[in-house]
Each structure stands twice: as structure tokens, then as C-alpha cells.
Design a protein around this motif. Structure first.
Motif: not given
Lengths: 337, 337
Positions: A55, B55-56, B91-92, B52, B95, A3, A48-53
Motif C-alpha cells: 500500500l 505498520l511498515l 498481511e500487515y 501503512a 504475528r 517472515r 506472503r506479500p506485506n500489505r503495508a509495504a
DNA sequence: CTGAAAGCGCTAACAT
DNA sequence: ATGTTAGCGCTTTCAG
């Protein structure tokens, strides 16, 4: 295909990653023109921002929670939901500090404790006391993200999480209409806005279903008062159903049991505390409306965190649930969400 | 004080960060002794991985979902929950790929599609067809994490997310006991295990509440059959309540309306689809038991993701909810969680 | 079997 | 106002 990341956006907009980040989050000083270009690029690329990153890189993850010390039953359920939610968000690096104040002494304790919390945290969840209106402007001046619970404050101060009290009234009337003709209502204190709305919705729904409301009385959340009111109901204009939107259902049920009227007069109450559960089990209480305190708490945490991420955040209204004795197991040891 | 990280653990155990990571996750080849030392250090320091960061850094975030094409009403609600959950986990960085198969043709379509999905994803959610037992061993041989929905498969194959069908039966009997003396039950197909459990719990709860169960019939989920059964009930041993655990409540209600018996015989059904909602509104259906399909779907996603993270993952039983007409708004346009 | 090193996508000092 | 540079805490090659 992976993405699109902020780096793609930055490239497309012809700026550095840092600038793109600031533009997207309204952080730091970025020219209006740059903001526009970056936003457009983000939009166009479906970024769409990667939320894990987010955080992982973000720094402000300390949540302050302020609640009254009583009623302990309600507080315990809120606490449960908060603990669950914080355990979950704790895995993403969030931390929480919980502080209590004496509800009866809210005028003195609320603001100082709230300010202290605000100074040491990045976001606040609070349950206001009886006199919240008096210091609401001071609360407004605290600028970090905040969420109020249980009492709805002005939306301009903060979004709130509250139960849908109109739904409660309607649900109660709907339920009683199946097994009763004439119902009495016992509320907490009708000088309180929220309780009045409950009365209105109960009466309206009752009317539409041919259920006669014989009386509406205030218990002021006192067991003794509730007992007296119930005794009076039994002596005079005998209804065959009672709805109480206060915590006093157990007092009402006790009177009915003593008079051998348990189960003959249908009672519907609110909330599932230990004593209410007992009444459901022995049949003196037919149903109870679950206000889902653990979920309220969880929603407050979720709402606050979205606020802390710079999102808009809109108030939440919790759905009340109709609980019968046979389903109690699902509500005792409840898991929010 | 910041929380302890994997680097602290590694240091304490006298190994590198990489080794600590592998030891903690049973990845790669690590000596038993090292695993023990690292685990102990982690335990002692109260180490909790930062999700986080996991996941990242993690790579396998592609979820495959396989469901039947019908019933469309159920499928739509599942879909809603899946979409919500995937939007969140998206968001994390997760897919999802959703594939459908023809339920009536599950013998031919299910396994090939499941295998194809398994080959291109890192985790599976699937809803088995009628003949799931015939190919369950093949499913077992797929080794990536998987979760089954709606039908409970052997726990050794995968954990599942199902509704608490015993709770449903009890809830129905409990409700009818307030306004009825004699109730009839119309099920889907009692050859199916799950339906039998529903009958048992309904009968048991009814017995304990003095509600007489006058008959139990199979509708085979067919509207015509349900109509015929209802007509027969009206002609002979007239009950004053009907519980149907099948989708056919609208058919039953239609008959009652035609005969002018709507509201005189109390009907309680399951699920909130468009037609059931209509019956609730017009009063021919008194209550319905919400199986919360969106939540089932969301739970399946949550469960799968925890499995993909190497956690244990245990089956989930969804709580059925009693819904009355006045609360419909909360269940139409429902938001899971 | 173990470790060094790269990098996930983003934010936040710190320059410029 | 913008860019450069460090990480955040973890997993995963890839070399030993």
C-alpha cells in the motif's frame, strides 16, 4: 525469524527484486520461464506479500462511487457504510469520490457519469438503475476494476454485492409460522426477477411449515396501493399474518392501527428505516428483516480494493437479519462490520 | 493534492520529522512545549497518519492470546474468529502466539502462562477463568496493552469484548411473546452476575409484553439437571414457552421430543453449536440467540491492535442475533465481520 | 531534549 | 526481458 520477503524470493529465483515483483503481479513484460521460477520460489518459501509495504509503495488508490439519488433512506444507509469503510481505508492512503445520478433519469445520466469517474479513478463501485441491462455492455468495456451493488450484474462484467433475497423470504415464512396459520404477501413488483425469487422462497418455506399463503399482491412500492391492498385483505379472506418484501410496511401497519387490528394480524417487513422502526416500537410491525445496507457498502469497498490489488474477487451475498423491537437500538446507529 | 504527511507537520512546527513523530506518539523525551506546537500544527493541517507507513516502520507486532481449553464448542468458534483476524492482520506483518490453559485449573495455570506470554509479546488477549477476581491485580501489573474477552474485567485493567447479555434476555422475551402466554426460564447459575442480568432483562421485557414468567431455575450448565428441570415443568405448571440462557437447550429439547411435546412448547436457546443446530432443524428448538463468538474474537484483535498503536480503545459489546432454522446456513461456516 | 540517518517491504519509473 | 534506482510515510536507533 522474520517472515520471508520478496527479496528472499528474488534471491532464491536468481532474479532482481523488481523482476520478482513484476512476475508475482503480472505487471510489465516477464518471460514465462521467469514467472514460473519466481512463483515456485515464492510457493516454496511460503512467501506472503506485506500489505503495508504494498500500500505504501502503490500509487493507484482512488476509488470512484456512483449511486442513484433515491430512495434516500436506502442511499443514506449505503452512504453510512461507505463513509465508515473509506475512513478506514483512508488511513492506508485510499481516497474516494462519490457521484450521484437521478434514478428516474438513469438512461441519460448513468453512463456519462460512470465514464467520467472511470477516467479519473482507479476503481469503481456503482449501483445500477432500472435500465442497467440496456447499457451493461458499455459498462463491460470499462476496464478498471469495478464492483456493482444491490443489483446483480453478469459476473463477467463485475462481481456484485447483493442481499440474499431467498433467505429473506424463508426467514419471513419461518417467523410467521410460529404465530400464524394463514399469511398474505405484498411484494414490490413481481416483474422484477429478484422479487419473484423472494415470492418463491417465501411460498416454499411456508408450505414446508404448514403456513397457508392466502394471496400475493404487488404494491409497486406505492403507499396508497399498499393501503388499498391491506384494506381489501381485511374485508375478505382475512389472514392472520402479512409479509411485505417492499418498503411499504408502514402503510400496511397504519391501516391495521386504524382498524384496531394492530398486533392481531402479525406483520413482518424489510429494512429498518425511521418509519419502520416506529411501527416496530408501537407493535403494529412484529419483526423486520434487516438488509444491512451499511455492510453491503463496506463489503463493496473491500471487494473493490481486493480487485485493485489484482486479486480475483468473488461476489458477496449479504445475510439478512431478523430484527425485533427490543433489539432496535443495535440497528439504529448501526456500525458496519 | 496529496494528503498532509508528518513531514508537513514537522515543517510547520519547526522541528525535525523524528521529533514530530515522538511528540505525536508520546515516545521518547520531548518538551511539553514542543509537544504542544507539534500537536497544534497537526491539528491545523488535519494531519492523519498513514497507517501503512506506520505498520511498515513499526517493530512491535507480536500478539499473545491466552484462552481456556473448554468449553471446546465455544473455544472452536473463538478460534475461528481469531484465525480469520490474524490472517488479515498477518498481511500487515502481525504475528500471533496462542496458548491454552486448563479452565478447571485456572488458579494454577492462568497467571504463569499469561506472564510468560507477556514477556515475549507486545500485546495480550485473554479469556479469564472462574477465579479471575483472585488474580486480577496481578494481571493489572502487566503493562503491555491487553484486552479481555467474554468476561468483563475492570475497565482500569483492560477494555473487554463481551456479548450484550441484557439484549439477549429482551430478545428472548420479545420472541416468545409472539407465540406464548406463559414462559419458564432456565439459566446457568444465577450466582453469576451476568446470568442475573439476563434474568432481569428477560423478566422485565416479558412483563412489558404481557408474557407471564412461571419459573426461573438454575441448570448449572449440566444436561442432567436441565432434563430434570424440564420434566418437572411438564408435570406441574405447564408453560407454553421456555427460554434457556445456558448451553443446555439440546437437553430440554430432547425431553420435549421424548414426550411428544416438541414444537408445542416453544423453546428459545442461545448459541449455534452442532447440537443446537440439530434441534433447530428438527423443530424442537424454535430459535436461538447467536452470540457471535467469531466476531467477538475478531473485535478483540482489532481492539488490541488499536491499543498497540497507542490509541485509547474502549470496550465492545457484541450484538446478539436471533436465528431461525431457515437461516442456519448463514451461521454455520460463519465468517466474522 | 532534539535531529540525522537508516530502513521497514514493496512498486514504479527509467535505464539497459 | 531484466535490473537499477528512487521513493512511499513513518518509527527507531544513535549522536549530539
Amino acid at each position: 525469524m522474520p517472515r520471508t520477503t520478496i527479496s528472499d524470493v528474488a534471491k532464491a529465483a536468481g532474479v532482481s527484486i523488481a523482476t520478482a515483483s513484476k512476475a508475482l503481479n503480472n505487471t510489465g513484460n516477464i518471460s514465462a520461464d521467469t514467472v514460473r521460477r519466481v512463483s515456485e520460489a515464492a510457493e516454496r518459501l511460503g512467501y506472503r506479500p506485506n500489505r503495508a509495504a504494498q500500500l505504501l509503495a502503490g500509487k493507484n488508490k482512488h476509488i470512484g462511487i456512483l449511486m442513484p439519488d433515491e430512495p434516500a433512506s436506502v442511499y443514506g444507509l449505503f452512504r453510512q457504510g461507505l463513509d465508515e469503510a473509506m475512513a478506514e481505508y483512508g488511513e492506508y492512503g485510499f481516497r474516494a469520490t462519490l457521484v450521484q445520478y437521478a434514478r428516474k433519469n438513469d438512461r441519460e445520466e448513468f453512463m456519462p457519469k460512470l465514464k467520467a469517474l472511470a477516467a479519473s479513478t482507479n476503481g469503481l463501485i456503482f449501483v445500477g438503475g432500472y435500465h442497467i441491462d440496456e447499457y451493461i455492455d458499455e459498462v463491460r468495456r470499462i476496464t478498471i476494476p469495478k464492483v456493482s451493488m444491490q443489483v446483480a450484474v453478469d459476473e463477467s462484467v463485475s462481481p456484485s454485492v447483493v442481499v440474499d433475497e431467498e433467505g429473506e423470504g424463508r426467514l419471513a415464512a419461518n417467523f410467521l409460522s410460529f404465530c400464524c396459520k394463514r399469511a398474505a404477501m405484498i411484494v414490490g413488483d413481481r416483474r422484477i426477477n429478484l422479487h419473484r425469487r423472494n415470492i418463491e422462497s417465501f411460498t416454499a418455506e411456508a408450505a414446508s411449515r404448514g403456513l397457508v399463503v392466502t394471496s400475493v399482491d404487488d404494491s409497486f412500492d406505492e403507499y396508497d396501493t399498499a393501503r388499498r391492498l391491506t384494506e381489501r385483505l381485511l374485508e375478505s379472506d382475512l389472514p392472520d399474518g402479512i409479509y411485505t418484501s417492499s418498503y411499504v410496511a408502514p402503510a400496511i401497519c397504519a391501516v391495521l392501527r386504524e382498524r384496531g387490528m394492530a398486533g392481531k394480524i402479525r406483520v413482518i417487513g424489510v429494512d429498518i428505516f425511521d418509519d419502520t422502526a416506529e411501527c416496530l416500537r408501537d407493535g403494529s410491525l412484529s419483526a423486520s428483516i434487516w438488509q444491512n445496507q451499511p455492510l453491503q457498502a463496506r463489503r463493496a469497498v473491500e471487494l473493490l480494493i481486493s480487485l485493485m490489488r489484482g486479486e480475483h474477487g468473488v461476489s458477496v451475498r449479504i445475510k439478512p437479519e431478523l430484527v425485533l423491537a427490543s433489539a432496535l437500538a443495535h440497528y439504529t446507529n448501526y456500525q458496519a462490520t
